[in-house]
Design an enzyme around this catalytic site. Structure first.
Site, PDB file in Angstrom:
ATOM      1  CB  CYS A   1      -0.920   0.005   1.221  1.00 34.13           C
ATOM      2  SG  CYS A   1      -1.955   1.473   1.344  1.00 34.13           S
TER       3      CYS A   1
ATOM      4  CB  CYS B   1      -2.412  -2.111   7.340  1.00 37.14           C
ATOM      5  SG  CYS B   1      -3.747  -2.707   6.285  1.00 37.14           S
TER       6      CYS B   1
ATOM      7  CG  PHE C   1     -21.403 -15.101  22.987  1.00 34.66           C
ATOM      8  CD1 PHE C   1     -21.648 -13.877  23.583  1.00 34.66           C
ATOM      9  CD2 PHE C   1     -20.840 -16.115  23.764  1.00 34.66           C
ATOM     10  CE1 PHE C   1     -21.342 -13.659  24.920  1.00 34.66           C
ATOM     11  CE2 PHE C   1     -20.534 -15.910  25.096  1.00 34.66           C
ATOM     12  CZ  PHE C   1     -20.794 -14.683  25.684  1.00 34.66           C
TER      13      PHE C   1
ATOM     14  CD  GLU D   1     -26.153 -12.268  19.852  1.00 35.27           C
ATOM     15  OE1 GLU D   1     -25.919 -11.098  20.235  1.00 35.27           O
ATOM     16  OE2 GLU D   1     -25.261 -13.102  19.580  1.00 35.27           O
TER      17      GLU D   1
ATOM     18  CG  ASN E   1     -26.292  -9.896  29.879  1.00 33.85           C
ATOM     19  OD1 ASN E   1     -25.225 -10.221  29.355  1.00 33.85           O
ATOM     20  ND2 ASN E   1     -26.370  -8.874  30.715  1.00 33.85           N
TER      21      ASN E   1
ATOM     22  CB  CYS F   1     -12.194 -11.674  18.227  1.00 38.04           C
ATOM     23  SG  CYS F   1     -13.407 -11.031  19.390  1.00 38.04           S
TER      24      CYS F   1
END
Length: 472
Positions: A100, A109, A325, A346, A374, A428
């Protein structure tokens, strides 16, 4: 439909900060050896001391392990300094030329200067270090990394919008490194090519709107056949604005949505005869979604991730599976194809409703059920009340699944209640995965059978991973 905000608010005027003073190279800058990368892809080194004891930690941006560099400090604390590289005196063999043009200024990035294979290895090291240091765990097996296309992969993005007359006018894109300015990016290598090609036309289009200087962002969502752009219109748009949007949509084959308030105010504007979706061809699943719904940014990696998760979970035709989730059903619906029953839970009512509708659309409503709850406050009694499930799939946000892990640990300690024999955990955030893994292994009696990284966000420091737990 109404396209006006439910309440008026004062227009937000965006002020631009003064530019940081440039470092003047003197040739007398301190030099350091880079040992490793931290969670933000910054190089980590220590100052050299005369007696050989470890010196102050220095975090240097834009460098790689094994490199010797000179640096300039821009923030100093008693125990560490934050710095910028002045010169790379000895390059790493892993260093590569960023693709880039805007890599040095754009904050989208952080790792384009690192070979893509080395990026994956660094992320695997981050995952293993978190498991070892935070949970005192080593996986029995290190899974083969999941990776795929490293360019043009980003099918979701939040593009900042600012009118900066002193910087040349309209800007649309990601923020500059260490700045609230928006990078002057005319293309973007990680966005799909057709979106990258739209960045400059989008500038000209937004400049024509009456709210051009009061529009904070555009939300991008790319589906299998539709590209959607959500206009964050804090003020009502005019009839002329509407025509500008229609003309742009017709020319560039996009769909516009409007968001005058919170996420629940997002509505399609034009055209109305198209629908965002993504597919999981291996399982014959089509997943409609709204542009503000949570979906994975990388469609190619998501398909591989779903396949890997289901292979690890290995549900039998007689198994009941709990998907925690569950979102809009990304794992729930494929699981329903190969197991007896799947229950998805969820925390968002909107996403729960979308998952229910998607189950009906794909013909698996008879094998699925959904509940809005929850999960950050779930208890052992809550899990007991759900009944026996043979296997769990857990895919939490960055906060992790602490309450779920604690509930499973309590059930294990008490001996009162069923426990799944296998858990697949998609993460994540390696730190919260490690925290939850510690509870599952040390208190709930599971083994960490394996773990590996998922390179969902190439060229960034974001670490996604997948782990398998089993209980004998």
């Amino acid at each position: 439909m109404s396209r006006t905000a439910p309440h008026r608010r004062a227009p937000k005027r965006y002020k631009t900060p003064p530019p940081a003073p440039a470092h003047v190279v003197t040739g007398n800058e301190p030099v350091i050896e880079i040992i490793s990368l931290d969670m933000e892809a910054r190089g980590v080194g220590r100052t050299e001391t005369e007696d050989g004891t470890p010196g102050k930690v220095i975090f240097v941006e834009g460098v790689l392990p094994g490199e010797r560099v000179s640096y300039s400090t821009h923030r100093s604390k008693p125990k560490f300094e934050q710095a910028e590289v002045v010169q790379v005196l000895r390059e790493s063999v892993m260093r590569t030329k960023p693709k880039c043009t805007y890599f040095d200024i754009c904050g989208g990035c952080s790792m384009q200067h690192l070979d893509i294979r080395a990026q994956v290895a660094v992320k695997q090291r981050v995952l293993e270090d978190n498991l070892q240091h935070l949970a005192k765990l080593r996986p029995e097996t290190v899974f083969r990394p999941i990776h795929g296309p490293s360019w043009g992969y980003r099918y979701r993005a939040r593009l900042a919008v600012r009118f900066l007359p002193e910087k040349g006018g309209m800007r649309i894109g990601f923020h500059e490194k260490k700045s609230s300015y928006i990078a002057d990016m005319k293309t973007c290598e990680v966005l799909p090519p057709h979106v990258s090609a739209m960045l400059m036309p989008l500038r000209f289009m937004v400049r024509k709107l009456s709210i051009y200087d009061r529009m904070p962002q555009l939300e991008l969502a790319v589906g299998s056949s539709v590209t959607a752009l959500v206009v964050r219109n804090l003020e009502p748009i005019t009839a002329a604005d509407e025509q500008v949007l229609r003309d742009f949509a017709d020319e560039h084959k996009v769909q516009f949505w409007l968001q005058p308030g919170g996420p629940d105010t997002v509505t399609p504007f034009y055209p109305l005869d198209v629908q965002l979706d993504y597919t999981l061809p291996e399982y014959g699943i089509r997943m409609p979604f709204k542009p503000t719904d949570f979906t994975q940014v990388n469609h190619a990696i998501n398909r591989v991730l779903v396949s890997r998760a289901l292979r690890l979970l290995a549900p039998a035709r007689t198994d009941r599976v709990l998907d925690l989730f569950c979102g809009i059903g990304n794992f729930t619906l494929p699981l329903a194809r190969i197991s007896k029953e799947v229950m998805g839970i969820e925390g968002s009512e909107v996403l729960t409703s979308r998952a229910l509708a998607n189950a009906g659309l794909n013909g698996v409503a008879g094998h699925t059920s959904f509940e809005c709850r929850n999960l950050f406050e779930v208890t052992a009694d809550d899990l007991r009340a759900l009944g026996h499930f043979d296997k769990f799939l857990i895919d939490p946000p960055r906060e992790g699944a602490l309450a779920v892990a604690k509930a499973l640990a309590e059930i294990a300690r008490s001996g009162n209640g069923p426990l799944p024999k296998r858990i697949v955990y998609v993460s994540c955030a390696p730190a919260t995965l490690a925290r939850d893994a510690g509870l599952l292994v040390h208190e709930a009696g599971y083994r960490l059978v394996g773990a590996g990284v998922v390179n969902m966000f190439p060229h960034t420091s974001h670490v996604e991973s997948i782990a398998l737990f089993e209980r004998d």
